[in-house]
Scaffold this motif. Sequence first.
Motif, short mmCIF file in Angstrom:
data_model
loop_
_atom_site.label_atom_id
_atom_site.label_comp_id
_atom_site.label_asym_id
_atom_site.label_seq_id
_atom_site.Cartn_x
_atom_site.Cartn_y
_atom_site.Cartn_z
N TYR A 47 0.83 -1.21 0.00
CA TYR A 47 0.00 0.00 0.00
C TYR A 47 0.87 1.26 0.00
O TYR A 47 0.59 2.22 -0.73
CB TYR A 47 -0.92 -0.02 1.21
N LEU A 48 1.93 1.25 0.80
CA LEU A 48 2.84 2.40 0.82
C LEU A 48 3.49 2.61 -0.55
O LEU A 48 3.71 3.75 -0.97
CB LEU A 48 3.92 2.20 1.88
N MET A 49 3.81 1.52 -1.23
CA MET A 49 4.39 1.64 -2.57
C MET A 49 3.41 2.31 -3.53
O MET A 49 3.81 3.16 -4.34
CB MET A 49 4.78 0.26 -3.10
N MET A 50 2.14 1.95 -3.44
CA MET A 50 1.14 2.59 -4.29
C MET A 50 1.02 4.07 -3.95
O MET A 50 0.93 4.92 -4.85
CB MET A 50 -0.21 1.87 -4.15
N THR A 119 -3.39 2.98 -11.49
CA THR A 119 -3.13 3.61 -12.78
C THR A 119 -4.08 4.78 -13.03
O THR A 119 -3.65 5.86 -13.48
CB THR A 119 -3.29 2.57 -13.91
N ALA A 120 -5.35 4.59 -12.71
CA ALA A 120 -6.34 5.65 -12.91
C ALA A 120 -6.03 6.87 -12.04
O ALA A 120 -6.18 8.02 -12.48
CB ALA A 120 -7.74 5.12 -12.59
N TYR A 121 -5.59 6.62 -10.81
CA TYR A 121 -5.27 7.71 -9.88
C TYR A 121 -4.10 8.53 -10.41
O TYR A 121 -4.17 9.78 -10.51
CB TYR A 121 -4.93 7.11 -8.51
N VAL A 122 -3.02 7.86 -10.77
CA VAL A 122 -1.83 8.56 -11.25
C VAL A 122 -2.12 9.26 -12.58
O VAL A 122 -1.69 10.40 -12.80
CB VAL A 122 -0.66 7.56 -11.40
N ASP A 123 -2.86 8.61 -13.45
CA ASP A 123 -3.19 9.21 -14.74
C ASP A 123 -4.01 10.49 -14.57
O ASP A 123 -3.81 11.47 -15.31
CB ASP A 123 -3.96 8.22 -15.62
N ARG A 124 -4.92 10.49 -13.60
CA ARG A 124 -5.74 11.69 -13.38
C ARG A 124 -4.88 12.86 -12.92
O ARG A 124 -5.04 14.00 -13.37
CB ARG A 124 -6.83 11.39 -12.36
N ALA A 216 -14.61 24.45 -9.49
CA ALA A 216 -13.67 23.47 -10.06
C ALA A 216 -13.07 22.58 -8.97
O ALA A 216 -12.94 21.36 -9.15
CB ALA A 216 -12.57 24.20 -10.82
N VAL A 217 -12.73 23.17 -7.84
CA VAL A 217 -12.12 22.40 -6.75
C VAL A 217 -13.15 21.47 -6.12
O VAL A 217 -12.85 20.30 -5.82
CB VAL A 217 -11.51 23.34 -5.70
N LEU A 218 -14.37 21.95 -5.93
CA LEU A 218 -15.42 21.11 -5.36
C LEU A 218 -15.70 19.91 -6.26
O LEU A 218 -15.85 18.78 -5.78
CB LEU A 218 -16.71 21.92 -5.17
N ASN A 219 -15.78 20.14 -7.53
CA ASN A 219 -16.08 19.07 -8.48
C ASN A 219 -14.98 18.01 -8.46
O ASN A 219 -15.25 16.80 -8.46
CB ASN A 219 -16.24 19.64 -9.88
N GLU A 220 -13.74 18.45 -8.41
CA GLU A 220 -12.61 17.51 -8.42
C GLU A 220 -12.44 16.79 -7.09
O GLU A 220 -11.93 15.66 -7.04
CB GLU A 220 -11.32 18.24 -8.78
N ALA A 221 -12.88 17.41 -5.99
CA ALA A 221 -12.70 16.81 -4.67
C ALA A 221 -13.41 15.47 -4.57
O ALA A 221 -12.86 14.50 -4.02
CB ALA A 221 -13.20 17.76 -3.58
N ASN A 222 -14.62 15.40 -5.08
CA ASN A 222 -15.33 14.12 -5.05
C ASN A 222 -14.67 13.08 -5.94
O ASN A 222 -14.65 11.89 -5.62
CB ASN A 222 -16.79 14.33 -5.45
N THR A 223 -14.10 13.53 -7.05
CA THR A 223 -13.34 12.62 -7.90
C THR A 223 -12.12 12.09 -7.16
O THR A 223 -11.80 10.89 -7.22
CB THR A 223 -12.88 13.33 -9.19
N ALA A 224 -11.44 12.97 -6.43
CA ALA A 224 -10.27 12.57 -5.65
C ALA A 224 -10.64 11.54 -4.59
O ALA A 224 -9.92 10.56 -4.36
CB ALA A 224 -9.62 13.79 -5.01
N PHE A 225 -11.77 11.76 -3.93
CA PHE A 225 -12.23 10.79 -2.93
C PHE A 225 -12.59 9.46 -3.57
O PHE A 225 -12.31 8.39 -3.01
CB PHE A 225 -13.43 11.34 -2.16
N ASP A 226 -13.20 9.51 -4.74
CA ASP A 226 -13.54 8.27 -5.46
C ASP A 226 -12.27 7.49 -5.80
O ASP A 226 -12.23 6.25 -5.66
CB ASP A 226 -14.31 8.58 -6.74
N LEU A 227 -11.25 8.19 -6.25
CA LEU A 227 -9.99 7.53 -6.59
C LEU A 227 -9.34 6.93 -5.35
O LEU A 227 -8.78 5.83 -5.39
CB LEU A 227 -9.04 8.54 -7.26
N ASN A 228 -9.42 7.65 -4.25
CA ASN A 228 -8.83 7.16 -3.00
C ASN A 228 -9.59 5.94 -2.48
O ASN A 228 -8.99 4.97 -2.00
CB ASN A 228 -8.84 8.28 -1.96
#
Length: 321
Positions: A47-50, A119-124, A216-228
């Motif tokens: 997990y730390l490596m990811m 991959t999806a997280y890093v690509d975003r 823009a930040v609000l919209n991306e925040a939920n995307t960031a949580f989804d990726l996490n």
Amino acid sequence: MSTVDFSLPLATLLREATHEAHELVAKSPGATTMLSGRLRREEYVRYLMMLWHIYDAFEQALDRHATHPVLEPTYNPTLLARASALADDISFLLQVPEASWKTHPAHAQLLQSTPPELTAYVDRIRELADSADPTPLLAHSYVRYLGDLSGGQTVRRTLGKAYGLDEQVGQGLSFYAFKELRSAKLANQGEMKRIKDWFREGMNTAGDIGVEVKAAVLNEANTAFDLNTALFTTISVDTPSQDTEVVEQSKEIPILVERPSRPIQERSFPVSQVAAVVAAVCLAHFILIVTGFSGEKGLQSLLDVGRWFATITDPVTSSAE
């Protein structure tokens, strides 16, 4: 977004808008297993490596856009950067030099079978870094850094106990340790709060640029949580940490027998004395059966047998002491 009150500070908007997403992450099997200290050590290292790959891409993106008006107020790599700390922890847990952990078989396996979620997280992150407007990167700063600052100390204690790591020394737990806002000393709880307040003020400063920034930040925040959240689904939770099981058992099972203050001495008896005791018991049993157990006569018989039996056994016990 029409129901959002954009007159509120950006930090407040983010807290309210991402509350449900935060709960989903916290309740995911991967997160709960790790936060309870029951994650296998090798899985935690994976997990730390990811995380290292995510922070490496993310912090390179922040470096590229350090002077951007939205990102500059919270840009402080000396204080916040985590990639280097992650590398320290990984190398310590693998017991290899920091320069060589990337060639370790565990990391090679991760690269060979990279989870699509990673991959999806890093690509975003790289997509945002390459875009004309990197404003949404602030949402990832919020999710990553403020999350590390808020829950890091609790996680640090839990994992320290689970994996036998010394919190005072800090090796293997660097990821969760932050320096003070204006010095190189290790931050305590009070200082961690000051860092979070500084970070929120920086976000609010960025939000003051305009509603479009907040949106823009609000919209991306939920995307960031989804990726996490998706990243936590890649954690294998099938086998608990052996070290943690031992700790939990020691807490749950009380010590019922005290250790004697002096060693117990073994006693031995001559065969003749043992035979005498056995014969006495048999004879006493016969007398009681014949004379009966009830009434005054029975009581007297019982007392007589007791006194007689004592005269038989006293020599045996005294000779053994």
